[in-house]
Enzyme design. Sequence first.
Site: not given
Ligand SMILES: NC(=O)c1ccc[n+]([C@@H]2O[C@H](COP(=O)([O-])OP(=O)(O)OC[C@H]3O[C@@H](n4cnc5c(N)ncnc54)[C@H](O)[C@@H]3O)[C@@H](O)[C@H]2O)c1
Length: 256
Positions: A15, A17, A36, A60, A86, A162, A195, A197
């Site tokens: 998913s 990023l 994932d 993870v 990610c 968080y 972002f 997402t």
């Molecule tokens: N989207 C944003 O604006 C944003 C901003 C800052 C930081 N982030 C960070 O970026 C990273 C990616 O976020 P995203 O927006 O792509 O989120 P997302 O929810 O689209 O994707 C996260 C992915 O991580 C997987 N996941 C969750 N828990 C898991 C686990 N225990 N083991 C394995 N996989 C697991 C989920 O199934 C999902 O596919 C995250 O760490 C998030 O905290 C995102």
Amino acid sequence: MEIGGIGAVVTGGGSGLGVATARALAARGASVCIVDLGRSKGAEVAAALGGRSFFAEADVASADAMSAAIDAAVDRFSEIRVAVNCAGIGLAAKILDKDARPLDLGRFSKCVEVNLVGTFNVIRLAAARMVRNEPDAGGERGVIVNTASIAAFEGQVGQAAYAASKGGVVAMTLPVARELARDGIRCVTIAPGLFRTPMLEGLPAPALEALGRSVPFPARLGEPAEYAALACHIVENAMLNGEVIRLDGAIRMQPR
Ligand SMILES: NC(=O)c1ccc[n+]([C@@H]2O[C@H](COP(=O)([O-])OP(=O)(O)OC[C@H]3O[C@@H](n4cnc5c(N)ncnc54)[C@H](O)[C@@H]3O)[C@@H](O)[C@H]2O)c1
């Protein structure tokens, strides 16, 4: 490090990023192991990447499952040179609810468990394999990219868990880079702002638009491909090490 021909692991690759990063690495010629959860779209994403890329189901934060996923990647690719963390979960929950009841401790722990402990779990298991790689022409054996958040610096009301989890990722970046330097393994963390997402797309459209407008420039949400471009640049630029890079259009979050 050149990306063409390497083996890479991308957690959370089902998913947001993580998908964008897996695609960008594959487009530059890497084989990618997407790690994932079973309920994610990781298997579909990996199938669409083609080549030797594949999906490994793992939490993870699980020592055994993550170890098996890294083993599977090394079996398939013969070595891994890049690991991108990610996988992550958000948590918006105040310390005290409207009736002044304290936040359930398990919810705080879960957030730290996935975002911080999970990231370290991947770092330690990937590093254990990377140290066995032959160094490339520049002496590099591996590159680890982590994902923190600007919440590590400006956590908002409701983000204690968080922010703590992401602050831990920020704090360990330098000691990880320092320790693994003698092995030719770099560690760099990206701290994204806002972002587009699935993590954010749960918000109502007007709230999303308002968030985008709150970014100084460009006044919009970041695109996952922009995160992926930085992740690839980190892999390619050997001087980037031990640093946390904000990718946020100059936004500084307000208290709420
Ligand atoms: N989207 C944003 O604006 C944003 C901003 C800052 C930081 N982030 C960070 O970026 C990273 C990616 O976020 P995203 O927006 O792509 O989120 P997302 O929810 O689209 O994707 C996260 C992915 O991580 C997987 N996941 C969750 N828990 C898991 C686990 N225990 N083991 C394995 N996989 C697991 C989920 O199934 C999902 O596919 C995250 O760490 C998030 O905290 C995102």
